[in-house]
Design an enzyme around this catalytic site. Structure first.
Site, PDB file in Angstrom:
ATOM      1  N   LYS A  11       2.552   3.094   8.764  1.00 59.67           N
ATOM      2  CA  LYS A  11       3.298   3.322   7.515  1.00 59.67           C
ATOM      3  C   LYS A  11       2.478   4.209   6.573  1.00 59.67           C
ATOM      4  O   LYS A  11       3.012   5.081   5.898  1.00 59.67           O
ATOM      5  CB  LYS A  11       3.620   1.988   6.835  1.00 59.67           C
ATOM      6  CG  LYS A  11       4.508   1.080   7.664  1.00 59.67           C
ATOM      7  CD  LYS A  11       4.905  -0.163   6.918  1.00 59.67           C
ATOM      8  CE  LYS A  11       3.781  -1.145   6.714  1.00 59.67           C
ATOM      9  NZ  LYS A  11       3.391  -1.896   7.904  1.00 59.67           N
TER      10      LYS A  11
ATOM     11  N   CYS B 295       7.615 -13.557  -3.344  1.00 61.87           N
ATOM     12  CA  CYS B 295       6.528 -13.038  -2.516  1.00 61.87           C
ATOM     13  C   CYS B 295       5.208 -13.757  -2.795  1.00 61.87           C
ATOM     14  O   CYS B 295       4.596 -14.307  -1.903  1.00 61.87           O
ATOM     15  CB  CYS B 295       6.456 -11.543  -2.828  1.00 61.87           C
ATOM     16  SG  CYS B 295       5.093 -10.654  -2.177  1.00 61.87           S
ATOM     17  N   MET B 296       4.787 -13.756  -4.052  1.00 61.59           N
ATOM     18  CA  MET B 296       3.441 -14.227  -4.363  1.00 61.59           C
ATOM     19  C   MET B 296       3.412 -15.388  -5.345  1.00 61.59           C
ATOM     20  O   MET B 296       2.342 -15.807  -5.763  1.00 61.59           O
ATOM     21  CB  MET B 296       2.635 -13.078  -4.988  1.00 61.59           C
ATOM     22  CG  MET B 296       2.331 -11.952  -4.046  1.00 61.59           C
ATOM     23  SD  MET B 296       1.594 -12.534  -2.524  1.00 61.59           S
ATOM     24  CE  MET B 296       0.175 -13.400  -3.143  1.00 61.59           C
TER      25      MET B 296
ATOM     26  N   MET C  98       2.873 -14.771   3.166  1.00 57.04           N
ATOM     27  CA  MET C  98       4.209 -15.380   3.044  1.00 57.04           C
ATOM     28  C   MET C  98       4.376 -16.690   3.827  1.00 57.04           C
ATOM     29  O   MET C  98       5.171 -17.518   3.444  1.00 57.04           O
ATOM     30  CB  MET C  98       5.284 -14.390   3.516  1.00 57.04           C
ATOM     31  CG  MET C  98       5.291 -13.098   2.761  1.00 57.04           C
ATOM     32  SD  MET C  98       5.228 -13.341   1.003  1.00 57.04           S
ATOM     33  CE  MET C  98       4.224 -11.959   0.541  1.00 57.04           C
TER      34      MET C  98
ATOM     35  N   GLY D 241       1.852  -8.758  -0.701  1.00 57.82           N
ATOM     36  CA  GLY D 241       2.731  -7.989   0.177  1.00 57.82           C
ATOM     37  C   GLY D 241       3.077  -6.624  -0.367  1.00 57.82           C
ATOM     38  O   GLY D 241       3.455  -5.728   0.373  1.00 57.82           O
ATOM     39  N   GLN D 242       2.968  -6.458  -1.676  1.00 58.38           N
ATOM     40  CA  GLN D 242       3.395  -5.206  -2.301  1.00 58.38           C
ATOM     41  C   GLN D 242       2.192  -4.496  -2.921  1.00 58.38           C
ATOM     42  O   GLN D 242       1.181  -5.119  -3.227  1.00 58.38           O
ATOM     43  CB  GLN D 242       4.437  -5.491  -3.380  1.00 58.38           C
ATOM     44  CG  GLN D 242       5.688  -6.152  -2.823  1.00 58.38           C
ATOM     45  CD  GLN D 242       6.782  -6.282  -3.863  1.00 58.38           C
ATOM     46  OE1 GLN D 242       7.512  -5.346  -4.123  1.00 58.38           O
ATOM     47  NE2 GLN D 242       6.883  -7.442  -4.463  1.00 58.38           N
TER      48      GLN D 242
END
Lengths: 767, 224
Positions: free
Chosen positions: A101, A190-191, A357, A394-395
């Site tokens: 990615k 997510c977090m 997660m 995750g971001q």
């Protein structure tokens, strides 16, 4: 021989050979040809001297990857006003490494479906409009709602992919301007459990350690994270550690034998949602095997169960029922595996836990987070190089952008909360608004926000840089809510599942089309530079927010109007807290490969290990730790019981569904789904154990329907023994094979994070 | 071509045993012999047998001692130099390469070079094997690079930190890895195949770093 004669002979010779080559000429041509044959394929003159790049670039600029929370440093090659190449930055923490990615960042700006013009829904259709028409409509509808129904009738739903400046500005506009705490975002999905875990244990959010700890750890406890696919560059760093020190032990806790688990020395494929029991059993083993650090218990720990204070003796009694033998039945692994995991965890010189997660997205997500932290605190595996609990984000900017700016419904900047009058007053003073402007009422958390839209309590919502119409659990219900409200969606792409439901779509700039600061898992703030112009009429999200503030009459409040000004304001506000990064100036961000906070002065190099005197500039004293986030300096060990599943399996719904990702795609595929290189990767599958498939008469490649108590989705069956019998797995990437129609929107009572990781389902062959 | 043979060993059985003289050693021997014979011939012809030989024989022997044998010796020398510069020792003779060679031989380094070295994934000439592309042009380019490096070194005109010029050719990695089951099992390799073939995406982007990154190595200039 006379001169005349010689001349005549020359003439004769010359005439004789003028129709052909002389011998000398022939030899010269042959030599030249041989030379050309040798060097010809090395096209271009410069390549005669040195190798040339395959993709020519005018200039390289340092930046940060657009995708996950690893936050890899990259070098971005620009030519002719376009990003043409990307490579890993050798000077950044990732040492030049990128995943697939990361490499494909070079193509993300030039995919199809970029949103180019504002769109307004007229007669049920989204039609092109001018920016002025769109912003006038937005301001009118928001103003009407605020005036008629009060400030809590409007909301902001942001993203861990916005720049820090953007999330900060949105938070300030809504909380200190409009006067509502309805500021939420996808980090709740997510977090949130990790954040709730850190805050309730250490009194402050965000991890303690840093990536460098990976290079010093002797044991890795990877629980609820498929790092090899979701944080591949960090996973390579773990493998590097094992390559350097082959004795390094890797424990992976995951119901599936993931790419990560395949590298494990010990894999505990526990049943989803039984983490609390496992961690309690490990604590039981620590006590039994004598691994509890008494210095920690005596000087640095305190114990709590719910609202009640507890003691170490209570903990011993509490975990007495969690013997490995009993927990083996709950988790579906052997008692010996549990004992081994506990022994390896506690006996190694330095153990590092990593999770994401798998722990967070459960109805006991906060409990699981607290207990992983407890494993470290009880054994003293903390604060030393390599010894730390470490959650992964995750971001690219969930930590700095949303958690630290407090851009969530319950929060205010730098760890403050809206329910505390002191915190509110501090922020009102710092923001220069009258006391009482910030509401004492927490806003709606993610699931509640969409429920409020369904009820009609929230009339208008601005969604930025996220795709809730695909990413929310039990999504069909929340899609109905989005259709009901006046929905403004700012996104770089159209259509997405969410823009299709919008009343107004605003085209947003993406990645290096705008400038801003990201912060990744290890608390590193780093800068993404603006290198190219956005396509069409697209604008940065910051510009959209600033204009919205102007049109709603809060222009004076939002006085910082470009990325640099906003950062300067935010940096100086941080100095009034223990999240101090006031030393991270814009110039340093431009020059350095990011800095880890705390960083209280402009000459401070940044902090790797928090709460350790000598390393953390905010830690005082000479002890092992100074847990300055806690009033008494003692961090909390929480006692938790393993609860029953919220969505239990029955005869009607006999299988458990869990969700996740693949390496190549990211989130709802808004970006990666449009990359030409990735069109061959189809996350359309449902992993099912051959034993279950045989019982259900399902064959490899067959179309199947997953039904839950809430909804259903279609998939292609993929038979694999890497998954436990009784469990099925799908990714949440695909909008066509939308697993979130089936997932459960029940959430953790503390963090309000929904439970994506388990629900009961029935699998059918598609008829 | 010798470097093609280099990759032809059977992984299952490990590295091939050295059998007899290598071509390079044989040519070197021929060169030394030619040089010695030339000297001896000239000495004998000039000092001892000059007047005893027929004029024709004398001329032939001079031709042999002055032209033919020296030509053979020269070819042998050139070949030996070409062969010698393939060795790790040759690369290590410039101090600029110290951090790279030291890392490669460091048993606890995780760099690609070190792992290939200590696991004997490349049998011999480890620097040269990865830094030479297949075919005559690859050899030519490698020799040219070597010459350029040498020139920069002796003139002290290189810039620190040194960087790989241009794009590293993936074919050097793929020659061994592309046909393995493990390589084929990775989905990313499949979708990136055109980019990997055209070097638009480098293998070492995901699997590197091949050598210590600049922050991990000390400039040899600092030691002087």
């Amino acid at each position: 021989m006379g001169g005349v004669e010689a001349e005549e002979r020359y003439e004769v010779n010359h005439q004789q050979y003028q129709h052909g080559l002389t011998r000398r000429e022939l030899l010269r041509w042959m030599a030249t040809s041989a030379g050309v044959v040798c060097v010809g394929p090395l096209s271009g003159c410069s390549s005669l001297w040195e190798r040339q790049p395959v993709i020519p670039v005018e200039a390289w600029h340092k930046g940060v990857c657009r995708f996950c929370g690893t936050g890899c440093g990259i070098q971005i090659g620009v030519r002719g006003g376009r990003v043409v190449d990307v490579k890993g930055d050798e000077y950044a923490h990732n040492k030049g490494r990128l995943c697939i990615k990361g490499v494909l960042n070079r193509d993300i700006l030039y995919t199809q479906d970029r949103a180019l013009h504002p769109l307004i829904r007229r007669d049920g259709e989204l039609q092109q409009a001018t920016w002025d028409e769109a912003m006038t409509l937005i301001a009118r509808r928001f103003r009407e709602a605020i005036d008629r129904f009060g400030p809590h009738s409007v909301a902001f739903y942001g993203s861990g992919q916005l720049f820090t400046q953007e999330s900060y500005t949105a938070n300030k506009l809504f909380k200190a301007g409009i006067g509502t705490n309805n500021v939420e975002g996808n980090p709740r999905l997510c977090m949130a459990s990790a954040a709730a875990g850190y805050v309730s244990v250490f009194g402050m959010d965000e991890p303690l350690g840093c990536y460098e700890d990976i290079d010093a750890a002797d044991c890795f406890f990877v629980t609820g994270s498929n790092m090899a696919e979701c944080h591949p560059v960090l996973w390579e760093r773990i493998l590097d550690r094992k390559r350097s020190q082959p004795g390094t032990f890797i424990i992976v806790v995951d119901p599936r034998r993931t790419m990560t688990a395949r590298h494990a020395d010990l894999h505990l494929d526990i049943l989803p949602g039984t983490d609390v029991a496992l961690f309690n059993a490990m604590i039981y083993e620590f006590i039994l095997q004598g691994f509890v650090d008494t210095d920690m218990v005596e000087h640095y720990l305190t114990f709590r169960e719910g609202t009640r204070t507890r003691t170490y003796a209570d903990l011993r009694r509490h975990v007495a029922q969690y013997t490995p033998e009993r927990v083996a039945d709950i988790c579906g692994v052997s008692a010996r595996q549990i004992s081994e995991a506990a022994f390896r965890f506690a006996s190694s010189k330095a153990t590092m836990s990593l999770w994401t997660m798998g722990l967070n997205q459960q109805s006991q997500g906060t409990a699981a987070n607290r207990l992983v932290m407890a494993l470290h605190l009880l054994t003293g595996q903390i604060g030393q190089p390599g010894a730390t609990p470490f959650s992964l984000t995750g971001q690219p900017n969930a930590g700095g952008g949303v958690r630290d700016t407090g851009a969530l419904a319950h929060a205010l900047p730098n760890g403050r909360i809206v329910t505390s009058p002191k915190d509110r007053h501090e922020m009102e003073d710092l923001w220069g608004v009258p006391r009482g402007r910030i509401s004492a009422k927490p806003g709606y958390h993610a699931v509640a926000l969409f429920e409020a839209m369904e009820r009609g309590d929230v009339k208008c919502c601005l969604v930025m840089c996220t795709n809730p119409a695909q990413s929310l659990p039990n999504v069909e219900r929340h899609r109905r809510a989005m259709r009901k409200a006046f929905l403004v969606v700012a996104d770089a792409f159209h259509p997405t599942e969410t823009t299709q439901l919008a009343d107004v779509v605003l085209p947003a700039a993406l990645w290096t089309e705008k400038e801003g600061v990201f912060s990744q898992s290890e608390r590193r703030y780093h800068l993404v530079p603006k290198l190219v112009d956005p396509p069409g009429e697209a604008r940065s999200d910051l510009k959209i927010l600033v204009e919205m503030a102007d049109r709603l009459g809060y222009g004076a409040l939002i006085s910082a109007r470009n990325p640099r000004e906003v950062w300067e304001e935010w940096r100086q506000i941080s100095a009034h807290s223990k999240y101090d990064f006031s030393g991270i100036t814009y110039v340093r961000l431009q020059k350095e490969r990011g800095l880890l906070w705390p960083c209280p002065s402009e000459d401070h190099p940044g902090t790797c290990r928090r709460y350790v005197p000598g390393e953390d500039p905010l830690a005082r004293g000479k002890g092992r730790f100074d847990f300055y986030g806690r009033p008494n300096g003692r961090v909390v060990i929480w006692l938790h019981e393993q609860e029953q599943p919220k969505d239990p399996t029955t005869d009607a719904f006999p299988l458990v569904l869990t969700t996740g990702r693949v390496l190549e795609h990211w989130h709802t595929m808004t970006i990666t789904g449009r990359l030409e290189a990735l069109t061959g990767i189809h996350p359309n599958f449902l992993e099912i154990h051959p034993q279950d498939a045989a019982l259900l008469g399902i064959k490899e490649g067959e179309e199947v329907v997953v039904r839950s108590r809430r909804g259903q989705a279609d998939f292609i069956a993929r038979l694999t023994d890497t998954i436990r019998p009784g469990l099925v797995f799908a990714t949440f990437h695909s909008a066509r094979h939308l697993v979130n129609r089936a997932t459960n929107d029940v959430y953790d009572p503390f963090s309000k994070q929904p439970e994506y990781k388990l629900c009961a389902v029935l699998i059918d062959r598609k008829r | 071509m010798p470097h093609v043979m280099l990759f032809a060993f059977d992984l299952e059985r490990g590295l091939p045993a050295q059998q007899g003289l290598s071509a390079a050693e044989w040519i070197r021997g021929v060169g030394i012999t030619a040089a010695l014979v030339a000297i001896l011939t000239l000495l004998l012809v000039e000092l001892l047998y000059r007047h005893r030989l027929r004029r024709e024989t004398y001329n032939w022997l001079l031709l042999l001692g002055l032209l033919v044998l020296p030509a053979i010796a020269l070819m042998s020398t050139a070949t030996t130099v070409f062969e010698e510069t393939k060795t790790v020792g040759s690369c290590a003779s410039c101090h600029v390469m110290d951090p790279f060679v030291n890392d490669m031989k460091n048993p606890t380094s995780a760099s690609l070079a070190a792992r290939h070295y200590r696991n004997k994934w490349i049998a011999d000439h480890q620097c040269y094997s990865c830094h030479t592309t297949y075919g005559a042009h690859g050899t030519l380019a490698a020799k040219r690079d070597g010459f350029r490096h040498w020139l920069l070194y002796v003139t002290e005109t290189w810039t620190e930190p040194i960087q790989y010029s241009g794009t590293y050719p993936n074919s050097n990695c793929l020659a061994c890895h592309a046909n393995t089951r493990k390589f084929a099992a990775v989905r990313s390799h499949g979708v990136l195949a055109p980019d990997l073939a055209s070097d638009r995406v480098s293998c070492v982007t995901c699997h590197g770093p091949p050598h210590p990154v600049p922050s991990e190595r000390q400039s040899p200039r600092a030691n002087r």
